[in-house]
Motif scaffolding. Sequence first.
Motif, PDB file in Angstrom:
ATOM      1  N   HIS A  29      15.195   7.286 -16.671  1.00 12.15           N
ATOM      2  CA  HIS A  29      13.716   6.837 -16.848  1.00 12.15           C
ATOM      3  C   HIS A  29      13.231   6.628 -15.433  1.00 12.15           C
ATOM      4  CE1 HIS A  29      10.358   4.007 -18.181  1.00 12.15           C
ATOM      5  NE2 HIS A  29       9.712   4.879 -17.531  1.00 12.15           N
ATOM      6  N   PHE A  30      12.706   7.516 -14.758  1.00 12.69           N
ATOM      7  CA  PHE A  30      12.130   7.037 -13.155  1.00 12.69           C
ATOM      8  C   PHE A  30      10.546   6.644 -13.208  1.00 12.69           C
ATOM      9  CE2 PHE A  30      10.759   8.769  -8.943  1.00 12.69           C
ATOM     10  CZ  PHE A  30      11.215   7.765  -8.259  1.00 12.69           C
ATOM     11  N   SER A  31      10.283   5.352 -13.221  1.00 11.76           N
ATOM     12  CA  SER A  31       8.808   5.214 -13.257  1.00 11.76           C
ATOM     13  C   SER A  31       8.534   4.524 -12.002  1.00 11.76           C
ATOM     14  CB  SER A  31       8.750   3.842 -14.425  1.00 11.76           C
ATOM     15  OG  SER A  31       7.552   2.990 -14.156  1.00 11.76           O
ATOM     16  N   THR A  32       7.715   5.000 -11.408  1.00 11.52           N
ATOM     17  CA  THR A  32       7.208   4.756  -9.963  1.00 11.52           C
ATOM     18  C   THR A  32       6.449   3.385 -10.298  1.00 11.52           C
ATOM     19  OG1 THR A  32       5.610   6.410 -10.019  1.00 11.52           O
ATOM     20  CG2 THR A  32       7.380   6.988  -8.706  1.00 11.52           C
ATOM     21  N   GLY A  33       5.622   3.191 -11.011  1.00 14.98           N
ATOM     22  CA  GLY A  33       4.981   1.937 -11.250  1.00 14.98           C
ATOM     23  C   GLY A  33       6.078   0.729 -11.264  1.00 14.98           C
ATOM     24  N   GLU A  34       7.014   1.021 -12.241  1.00 15.70           N
ATOM     25  CA  GLU A  34       7.953  -0.171 -12.306  1.00 15.70           C
ATOM     26  C   GLU A  34       8.498  -0.341 -10.924  1.00 15.70           C
ATOM     27  OE1 GLU A  34      10.359   0.190 -15.813  1.00 15.70           O
ATOM     28  OE2 GLU A  34       8.874  -0.147 -17.046  1.00 15.70           O
ATOM     29  N   LEU A  35       9.059   0.674 -10.650  1.00 13.34           N
ATOM     30  CA  LEU A  35       9.714   0.440  -9.236  1.00 13.34           C
ATOM     31  C   LEU A  35       9.006  -0.265  -8.053  1.00 13.34           C
ATOM     32  CD1 LEU A  35      11.987   3.232  -7.640  1.00 13.34           C
ATOM     33  CD2 LEU A  35      10.472   2.037  -6.147  1.00 13.34           C
ATOM     34  N   LEU A  36       7.485   0.250  -8.203  1.00 14.69           N
ATOM     35  CA  LEU A  36       6.619  -0.447  -7.021  1.00 14.69           C
ATOM     36  C   LEU A  36       6.532  -1.944  -7.236  1.00 14.69           C
ATOM     37  CD1 LEU A  36       4.054   2.350  -6.462  1.00 14.69           C
ATOM     38  CD2 LEU A  36       5.858   1.924  -4.974  1.00 14.69           C
ATOM     39  N   ARG A  41       7.837  -7.767  -6.474  1.00 15.51           N
ATOM     40  CA  ARG A  41       8.258  -9.251  -6.987  1.00 15.51           C
ATOM     41  C   ARG A  41       9.416  -9.621  -5.875  1.00 15.51           C
ATOM     42  NH1 ARG A  41       7.676  -7.236 -12.172  1.00 15.51           N
ATOM     43  NH2 ARG A  41       9.541  -6.001 -12.115  1.00 15.51           N
ATOM     44  N   LYS A  42       9.999  -8.615  -5.526  1.00 14.98           N
ATOM     45  CA  LYS A  42      11.385  -9.141  -4.430  1.00 14.98           C
ATOM     46  C   LYS A  42      10.773  -9.331  -3.023  1.00 14.98           C
ATOM     47  CE  LYS A  42      15.057  -6.524  -6.968  1.00 14.98           C
ATOM     48  NZ  LYS A  42      15.665  -5.369  -6.735  1.00 14.98           N
ATOM     49  N   GLN A  43       9.690  -8.865  -2.918  1.00 18.31           N
ATOM     50  CA  GLN A  43       8.947  -9.251  -1.502  1.00 18.31           C
ATOM     51  C   GLN A  43       9.622  -8.409  -0.378  1.00 18.31           C
ATOM     52  OE1 GLN A  43       8.009 -13.265  -0.770  1.00 18.31           O
ATOM     53  NE2 GLN A  43       7.190 -13.773  -2.784  1.00 18.31           N
ATOM     54  N   THR A  44       9.850  -7.241  -0.655  1.00 11.77           N
ATOM     55  CA  THR A  44      10.944  -6.376   0.097  1.00 11.77           C
ATOM     56  C   THR A  44       9.711  -5.724   1.389  1.00 11.77           C
ATOM     57  OG1 THR A  44      10.264  -4.358  -1.055  1.00 11.77           O
ATOM     58  CG2 THR A  44      12.407  -5.600  -1.617  1.00 11.77           C
ATOM     59  N   LYS A  45      10.003  -5.211   2.383  1.00 11.20           N
ATOM     60  CA  LYS A  45       9.201  -4.543   3.298  1.00 11.20           C
ATOM     61  C   LYS A  45       8.171  -3.689   2.712  1.00 11.20           C
ATOM     62  CE  LYS A  45       9.795  -2.216   7.716  1.00 11.20           C
ATOM     63  NZ  LYS A  45      10.703  -1.387   8.421  1.00 11.20           N
ATOM     64  N   ILE A  46       8.725  -2.932   1.698  1.00 16.94           N
ATOM     65  CA  ILE A  46       7.659  -2.097   1.138  1.00 16.94           C
ATOM     66  C   ILE A  46       6.852  -2.637   0.318  1.00 16.94           C
ATOM     67  CG2 ILE A  46       7.561  -0.166  -0.546  1.00 16.94           C
ATOM     68  CD1 ILE A  46       9.768   1.530   0.446  1.00 16.94           C
ATOM     69  N   LYS A  51       1.492  -4.319  -1.693  1.00 19.65           N
ATOM     70  CA  LYS A  51       1.151  -5.393  -2.808  1.00 19.65           C
ATOM     71  C   LYS A  51      -0.402  -5.084  -3.125  1.00 19.65           C
ATOM     72  CE  LYS A  51       1.048 -10.228  -3.954  1.00 19.65           C
ATOM     73  NZ  LYS A  51       1.492 -11.638  -3.796  1.00 19.65           N
ATOM     74  N   SER A  52      -1.293  -5.273  -1.700  1.00 16.56           N
ATOM     75  CA  SER A  52      -2.783  -5.210  -1.990  1.00 16.56           C
ATOM     76  C   SER A  52      -3.244  -3.859  -2.646  1.00 16.56           C
ATOM     77  CB  SER A  52      -3.496  -5.476  -0.849  1.00 16.56           C
ATOM     78  OG  SER A  52      -3.169  -4.703   0.056  1.00 16.56           O
ATOM     79  N   ILE A  53      -2.655  -2.949  -2.279  1.00 16.65           N
ATOM     80  CA  ILE A  53      -2.954  -1.536  -2.752  1.00 16.65           C
ATOM     81  C   ILE A  53      -2.784  -1.529  -4.432  1.00 16.65           C
ATOM     82  CG2 ILE A  53      -2.375   1.077  -2.730  1.00 16.65           C
ATOM     83  CD1 ILE A  53      -1.242   0.358   0.220  1.00 16.65           C
ATOM     84  N   VAL A  54      -1.650  -1.899  -4.633  1.00 17.28           N
ATOM     85  CA  VAL A  54      -1.202  -1.715  -6.120  1.00 17.28           C
ATOM     86  C   VAL A  54      -2.310  -2.619  -6.996  1.00 17.28           C
ATOM     87  CG1 VAL A  54       0.412  -2.176  -7.941  1.00 17.28           C
ATOM     88  CG2 VAL A  54       0.976  -0.941  -5.955  1.00 17.28           C
ATOM     89  N   ASN A  55      -2.495  -3.870  -6.536  1.00 13.54           N
ATOM     90  CA  ASN A  55      -3.443  -4.867  -7.121  1.00 13.54           C
ATOM     91  C   ASN A  55      -4.743  -4.493  -7.351  1.00 13.54           C
ATOM     92  OD1 ASN A  55      -1.105  -6.342  -8.121  1.00 13.54           O
ATOM     93  ND2 ASN A  55      -1.523  -7.812  -6.212  1.00 13.54           N
ATOM     94  N   VAL A  60      -0.712   4.422  -4.044  1.00 12.37           N
ATOM     95  CA  VAL A  60       0.192   4.061  -2.654  1.00 12.37           C
ATOM     96  C   VAL A  60       0.033   5.211  -1.707  1.00 12.37           C
ATOM     97  CG1 VAL A  60       2.455   3.502  -2.230  1.00 12.37           C
ATOM     98  CG2 VAL A  60       1.346   2.378  -3.957  1.00 12.37           C
ATOM     99  N   PRO A  61       0.229   5.172  -0.677  1.00  7.36           N
ATOM    100  CA  PRO A  61       0.079   6.429   0.179  1.00  7.36           C
ATOM    101  C   PRO A  61       1.286   7.214  -0.106  1.00  7.36           C
ATOM    102  CG  PRO A  61      -0.168   4.373   1.498  1.00  7.36           C
ATOM    103  CD  PRO A  61       0.041   4.044   0.423  1.00  7.36           C
ATOM    104  N   ASP A  62       0.837   8.644  -0.098  1.00  6.61           N
ATOM    105  CA  ASP A  62       2.000   9.781  -0.429  1.00  6.61           C
ATOM    106  C   ASP A  62       3.241   9.758   0.419  1.00  6.61           C
ATOM    107  OD1 ASP A  62       0.328  11.003  -2.503  1.00  6.61           O
ATOM    108  OD2 ASP A  62      -0.538  12.374  -1.009  1.00  6.61           O
ATOM    109  N   ASP A  63       3.104   9.297   1.650  1.00  4.65           N
ATOM    110  CA  ASP A  63       4.565   9.312   2.651  1.00  4.65           C
ATOM    111  C   ASP A  63       5.308   8.258   1.992  1.00  4.65           C
ATOM    112  OD1 ASP A  63       2.597   7.645   3.540  1.00  4.65           O
ATOM    113  OD2 ASP A  63       3.176   7.678   5.617  1.00  4.65           O
ATOM    114  N   ILE A  64       4.964   6.989   1.671  1.00  6.84           N
ATOM    115  CA  ILE A  64       5.991   6.036   1.005  1.00  6.84           C
ATOM    116  C   ILE A  64       6.461   6.542  -0.236  1.00  6.84           C
ATOM    117  CG2 ILE A  64       5.850   3.727   0.153  1.00  6.84           C
ATOM    118  CD1 ILE A  64       3.665   2.884   1.922  1.00  6.84           C
TER     119      ILE A  64
END
Length: 197
Positions: A29-36, A41-46, A51-55, A60-64
């Motif tokens: 199950h590949f859920s991009t929403g859950e992954l993002l 949550r983990k406060q990674t670079k991505i 964060k502000s885009i999803v909220n 989220v931009p296509d290149d990411i």
Amino acid sequence: MINIVLFGPLGSGKGTQAKKIADKYGFIHFSTGELLREEIRKQTKIGKKIKSIVNSGALVPDDIMEEIVENFLKENCNTKGIIFDGFPRTLRQAKMLDEELEKYNLLLDLIIKLDVPEEIIKSRLLYRAQKEGRTDDNEAIISKRLKYYYRDTLPVLDYYKQTNKNIVSICGHRDVDIVFNDICLHIDKILLQKMQI
Ligand code: AP5
């Protein structure tokens, strides 16, 4: 290997059904929403970047997204199956997914479109907001997410029609298990066809 896209607006039941499919068939199950959300949550670079885009309910931009999917496919191109939940969400993502799958001699076997009326979507997500508190499940953001769905994601369906993909529409406004049974009929058909080749 079988590759399935679960397509449909927010709250149509993609995540719910994807989990059931993964359990029954042993697919990933590949859920991009859950992954993002996990990256946030983990406060990674991505995570910090998006964060502000999803909220805000925007996409989220296509290149990411493309980098995430490219890495995911590299690691999972040899599995029983993949259910894409929340990807692709733009025309560019859809074309990219086709190209990436082609690299591994794979293709999309099935697009399952879940149909649910807008008023049901809103009530499901507002109810989920009370139970789970997802930050993008409030009335204003839900409207914004719907706007992006109609503007950016729905055209993906036309692309799939033009490229003769196997699309099935399923009424998602029924009991979870009834929807799931319908989905299984289509997956079983594909699995049978693959066994006969
Ligand atoms: P994402 O997490 O993908 O959110 P979504 O598509 O808006 O999906 P939802 O989780 O809201 O709904 P769902 O269809 O999965 O339904 P669910 O099963 O959960 O994306 C979130 C954000 O991440 C995006 O807004 C964007 O910012 C970003 N993002 C993600 N992917 C991206 C991409 N590819 N490109 C760019 N940005 C991206 O069900 C919803 C509720 O209804 C649950 O409470 C459930 O219990 C209930 N329910 C489900 N089925 C039924 C039923 N049959 N009867 C009654 N209730 C039901």
